[in-house]
Design a protein around this motif. Structure first.
Motif, PDB file in Angstrom:
ATOM      1  N   GLY A 198       0.847  -1.184   0.000  1.00  0.00           N
ATOM      2  CA  GLY A 198       0.000   0.000   0.000  1.00  0.00           C
ATOM      3  C   GLY A 198       0.879   1.228   0.000  1.00  0.00           C
ATOM      4  N   SER A 199       0.276   2.377  -0.122  1.00  0.00           N
ATOM      5  CA  SER A 199       1.031   3.619  -0.109  1.00  0.00           C
ATOM      6  C   SER A 199       0.217   4.697   0.579  1.00  0.00           C
ATOM      7  N   THR A 200       0.890   5.759   0.971  1.00  0.00           N
ATOM      8  CA  THR A 200       0.228   6.873   1.626  1.00  0.00           C
ATOM      9  C   THR A 200       0.752   8.167   1.040  1.00  0.00           C
ATOM     10  N   GLN A 201      -0.120   9.135   0.869  1.00  0.00           N
ATOM     11  CA  GLN A 201       0.290  10.448   0.403  1.00  0.00           C
ATOM     12  C   GLN A 201      -0.551  11.516   1.071  1.00  0.00           C
ATOM     13  N   VAL A 202      -0.024  12.735   1.093  1.00  0.00           N
ATOM     14  CA  VAL A 202      -0.771  13.846   1.667  1.00  0.00           C
ATOM     15  C   VAL A 202      -1.991  14.105   0.799  1.00  0.00           C
ATOM     16  N   LYS A 203      -3.124  14.289   1.455  1.00  0.00           N
ATOM     17  CA  LYS A 203      -4.367  14.518   0.727  1.00  0.00           C
ATOM     18  C   LYS A 203      -4.408  15.942   0.193  1.00  0.00           C
ATOM     19  N   ASN A 204      -4.629  16.058  -1.080  1.00  0.00           N
ATOM     20  CA  ASN A 204      -4.845  17.353  -1.716  1.00  0.00           C
ATOM     21  C   ASN A 204      -6.348  17.560  -1.822  1.00  0.00           C
ATOM     22  N   PRO A 205      -6.889  18.532  -1.092  1.00  0.00           N
ATOM     23  CA  PRO A 205      -8.354  18.692  -1.089  1.00  0.00           C
ATOM     24  C   PRO A 205      -8.937  18.995  -2.464  1.00  0.00           C
ATOM     25  N   ASP A 206      -8.111  19.471  -3.391  1.00  0.00           N
ATOM     26  CA  ASP A 206      -8.601  19.798  -4.732  1.00  0.00           C
ATOM     27  C   ASP A 206      -8.422  18.661  -5.715  1.00  0.00           C
ATOM     28  N   GLU A 207      -7.848  17.548  -5.231  1.00  0.00           N
ATOM     29  CA  GLU A 207      -7.517  16.452  -6.140  1.00  0.00           C
ATOM     30  C   GLU A 207      -8.648  15.438  -6.186  1.00  0.00           C
ATOM     31  N   ASN A 208      -8.921  14.919  -7.363  1.00  0.00           N
ATOM     32  CA  ASN A 208      -9.908  13.874  -7.538  1.00  0.00           C
ATOM     33  C   ASN A 208      -9.274  12.532  -7.226  1.00  0.00           C
ATOM     34  N   THR A 209      -9.606  11.959  -6.061  1.00  0.00           N
ATOM     35  CA  THR A 209      -8.979  10.699  -5.636  1.00  0.00           C
ATOM     36  C   THR A 209      -9.512   9.494  -6.415  1.00  0.00           C
ATOM     37  N   GLU A 210     -10.514   9.717  -7.254  1.00  0.00           N
ATOM     38  CA  GLU A 210     -11.079   8.607  -8.019  1.00  0.00           C
ATOM     39  C   GLU A 210     -10.381   8.429  -9.373  1.00  0.00           C
ATOM     40  N   THR A 211      -9.378   9.258  -9.653  1.00  0.00           N
ATOM     41  CA  THR A 211      -8.677   9.167 -10.930  1.00  0.00           C
ATOM     42  C   THR A 211      -8.074   7.766 -11.104  1.00  0.00           C
ATOM     43  N   ALA A 212      -8.294   7.172 -12.266  1.00  0.00           N
ATOM     44  CA  ALA A 212      -7.799   5.822 -12.527  1.00  0.00           C
ATOM     45  C   ALA A 212      -6.270   5.811 -12.531  1.00  0.00           C
ATOM     46  N   GLU A 213      -5.696   4.766 -11.971  1.00  0.00           N
ATOM     47  CA  GLU A 213      -4.248   4.654 -11.904  1.00  0.00           C
ATOM     48  C   GLU A 213      -3.786   3.470 -12.738  1.00  0.00           C
ATOM     49  N   MET A 214      -2.586   3.573 -13.259  1.00  0.00           N
ATOM     50  CA  MET A 214      -2.005   2.501 -14.057  1.00  0.00           C
ATOM     51  C   MET A 214      -1.600   1.344 -13.150  1.00  0.00           C
ATOM     52  N   PRO A 215      -2.009   0.124 -13.445  1.00  0.00           N
ATOM     53  CA  PRO A 215      -1.570  -1.022 -12.641  1.00  0.00           C
ATOM     54  C   PRO A 215      -0.046  -1.144 -12.647  1.00  0.00           C
ATOM     55  N   HIS A 216       0.519  -1.321 -11.449  1.00  0.00           N
ATOM     56  CA  HIS A 216       1.971  -1.486 -11.316  1.00  0.00           C
ATOM     57  C   HIS A 216       2.221  -2.436 -10.158  1.00  0.00           C
ATOM     58  N   ALA A 217       2.857  -3.567 -10.440  1.00  0.00           N
ATOM     59  CA  ALA A 217       3.078  -4.570  -9.402  1.00  0.00           C
ATOM     60  C   ALA A 217       4.419  -5.251  -9.586  1.00  0.00           C
ATOM     61  N   TRP A 218       4.937  -5.757  -8.457  1.00  0.00           N
ATOM     62  CA  TRP A 218       6.091  -6.639  -8.480  1.00  0.00           C
ATOM     63  C   TRP A 218       5.572  -8.074  -8.443  1.00  0.00           C
ATOM     64  N   VAL A 219       6.192  -8.925  -9.241  1.00  0.00           N
ATOM     65  CA  VAL A 219       5.825 -10.337  -9.331  1.00  0.00           C
ATOM     66  C   VAL A 219       7.042 -11.160  -8.935  1.00  0.00           C
ATOM     67  N   ASN A 220       6.949 -11.882  -7.835  1.00  0.00           N
ATOM     68  CA  ASN A 220       8.084 -12.682  -7.376  1.00  0.00           C
ATOM     69  C   ASN A 220       8.066 -14.031  -8.068  1.00  0.00           C
ATOM     70  N   THR A 221       8.958 -14.188  -9.053  1.00  0.00           N
ATOM     71  CA  THR A 221       8.998 -15.430  -9.822  1.00  0.00           C
ATOM     72  C   THR A 221       9.813 -16.513  -9.127  1.00  0.00           C
ATOM     73  N   LYS A 222      10.694 -16.089  -8.184  1.00  0.00           N
ATOM     74  CA  LYS A 222      11.568 -17.010  -7.442  1.00  0.00           C
ATOM     75  C   LYS A 222      12.478 -17.832  -8.365  1.00  0.00           C
ATOM     76  N   THR A 223      12.712 -17.349  -9.572  1.00  0.00           N
ATOM     77  CA  THR A 223      13.614 -18.035 -10.481  1.00  0.00           C
ATOM     78  C   THR A 223      14.266 -17.013 -11.398  1.00  0.00           C
ATOM     79  N   ASP A 224      15.465 -17.292 -11.835  1.00  0.00           N
ATOM     80  CA  ASP A 224      16.165 -16.370 -12.725  1.00  0.00           C
ATOM     81  C   ASP A 224      15.594 -16.379 -14.144  1.00  0.00           C
ATOM     82  N   ASP A 225      14.868 -17.428 -14.492  1.00  0.00           N
ATOM     83  CA  ASP A 225      14.341 -17.541 -15.850  1.00  0.00           C
ATOM     84  C   ASP A 225      12.854 -17.864 -15.795  1.00  0.00           C
TER      85      ASP A 225
END
Length: 490
Positions: A198-225
């Motif tokens: 999760g993440s935390t940021q200072v709330k901007n009262p003028d900002e639309n918090t419903e704005t869609a965000e780009m999916p970004h994730a780490w995937v632990n493959t546990k293997t070099d290949d």
């Protein structure tokens, strides 16, 4: 005759007080019992780890405000409170995420950003996601898959730093999302996932918090290949219920003591530390789930309170501004908020004497991150050595510690700002035994060592606040130009 004798004694007593050296004044107010009382309270289970926005964090803030009041610190003029209040938006980890790549399921996922999603299609593999990799093909509207880190290294620090660059490249290229393939053992993955989920940021009262965000994730493959690193295109499916968003109400704690010099009192020395910690987390082997944060950062807070007690009795020539930050553990948010919304103009801040740390492994030292970067170095070395400690600079510059504590929020604005820490000469098991662990309890500390540490901190603070010299960045420092701009220097 009796009245004359009493009057003479009174003048003698006042003369004795005024004749005390800064060293004697520092030693006069720092004692072990007071140190213990602050740390034992702040690291008590009652405060449940002091996470920002929680009841325990607010209890800690109330304690700090009342300690400032008790020692004669006042709210900043034109305010009626010791609190600088603001809101945070906390993003929580999704309840579930499901990912498959070329038919293989990868269950070990951690999202930096993840909206509610259920989609599948073709993805593009771009190696390590370098600038040249992104230039090699058009990824607009595509899911991008890259390897974590870089060819130069895959340690966690490098991965986090390069990850921010890859996200920017993906967004600039119009990508649909970014998946980074990493390889960590179970222990390291569990530790890192705490920071990724999760993440935390200072709330901007003028900002639309419903704005869609780009999916970004780490995937632990546990293997070099992962099996498809030679394929430029692959099939994927990704589903998640998305991250939650919660508003947290929190506060910095701020107070001041006016200086004694008619001219220098218009300048301020900031004495700062963060008082939040990480709250309640994974239980340890003993079943303890409260991360009490004695080292990180009840020790630092106690340094600031020790300074307030001292200056309440013996003011310095420059004024003092005490700032106890919230939300350091969520990304230095409290100090960033203050630096962006200063209650007194930043160009009146002559120095920021921050204190923070994750622990100690050498009780002969005081470790100052940024020791060699400002002209206060001789004063800091003198302050520590007078009480039996050797001041050393950053023992692990590769860790980037200067830019990972609240001091950097002021350094970026131009204020000279090192961080005074308990003694460590390297990162070893003695540090990681307690750092962000439930074992970081008040009864695990060496209070004989801390007595010397606080005496040195207070003495150094007095030397900095009383010097007739203007303290500044050393020539060539990365923040020198910001300082010149802040103070109107040519």
């Amino acid at each position: 005759m009796k009245k004359f004798t009493i009057l003479c004694f009174a003048f003698l007593f006042v003369g004795t007080l005024s004749a005390q050296t800064d060293q004697e004044k520092a030693a006069a107010t720092v004692n072990e019992n007071t140190i213990k009382s602050h740390i034992y309270f702040l690291a008590d289970d009652l405060l449940e780890g002091r996470a920002s926005g929680t009841r325990g964090n607010k209890i800690a803030a109330s304690y700090l405000a009342n300690e400032l009041r008790r020692n004669g610190a006042q709210p900043v003029p034109e305010t009626d409170s010791y609190y600088q209040k603001f809101d945070l938006i906390q993003t929580g980890a999704p309840n579930y995420m499901e990912l498959s790549l070329n038919g293989t399921t990868y269950p070990l996922l951690a999202a930096f950003t993840m909206p509610e999603i259920d989609q599948s299609g073709e993805a593009v593999f771009l190696g390590y996601g370098t600038e040249n990799d992104f230039k090699s093909m058009d990824v607009s509207g595509a899911m991008v898959v890259v390897l974590g880190g870089s060819e130069a290294g895959q340690d966690p620090g490098q991965m986090f730093r390069s990850s921010r660059e890859k996200v920017k490249r993906a967004k600039d290229a119009g990508a649909k999302g970014l998946l980074e393939l990493v390889q960590f053992d179970e222990a390291m993955w569990t530790r890192l996932k705490h920071y990724i989920g999760g993440s935390t940021q200072v709330k901007n009262p003028d900002e639309n918090t419903e704005t869609a965000e780009m999916p970004h994730a780490w995937v632990n493959t546990k293997t070099d290949d992962p099996g498809f690193v030679k394929d430029m295109q692959l099939l994927y499916s990704l589903a998640s219920d998305g991250q939650s968003k919660t508003t947290l109400h929190t506060q910095n704690v701020v107070g001041m003591i006016e200086g004694s010099d008619p001219k220098l009192k218009n300048e301020y020395v900031i004495y700062s530390a963060h008082y939040d910690h990480i709250g309640i987390g994974q239980p340890n082997a003993e079943g303890d789930s409260i991360y009490n944060g004695a080292r990180d950062n009840a020790i630092g807070v106690t340094a600031v309170l020790s300074m307030a007690e001292n200056l309440g009795k013996y003011p310095t020539k420059r004024s003092a501004l005490f700032i106890l930050f919230t939300a350091e553990e969520k990304g230095l948010l409290g100090s960033k908020y203050y630096a962006d919304h200063p209650m007194i103009p930043l160009n009146q801040m002559s120095y920021c004497f921050n204190t923070d740390g994750g622990g100690y492994n050498d009780t002969s030292l005081a470790t100052i991150i940024g020791l060699e970067r400002t002209s206060a170095q001789p004063l800091i070395e003198k302050g520590a050595s007078t009480f039996g400690l050797k001041a050393i600079g950053d023992p692990a510059p590769e860790q980037g510690l200067f830019d990972r504590s609240d001091n950097v929020s002021f350094a970026q604005k131009g204020v000279p700002a090192p961080t005074y820490s308990t003694g460590f000469s390297s990162f070893n098991d003695e540090i990681f035994k307690y750092y962000h662990q439930a074992a970081d309890e008040a009864d695990s500390l060496d209070y004989g060592y801390l007595l010397k540490f606080y005496q040195g901190y207070v003495y150094t603070g007095r030397l900095i606040a009383n010097t007739p010299d203007t303290l500044f960045w050393n020539a060539g420092d990365k923040y020198e130009e910001a300082g010149k701009a802040l103070y109107g220097m040519k």
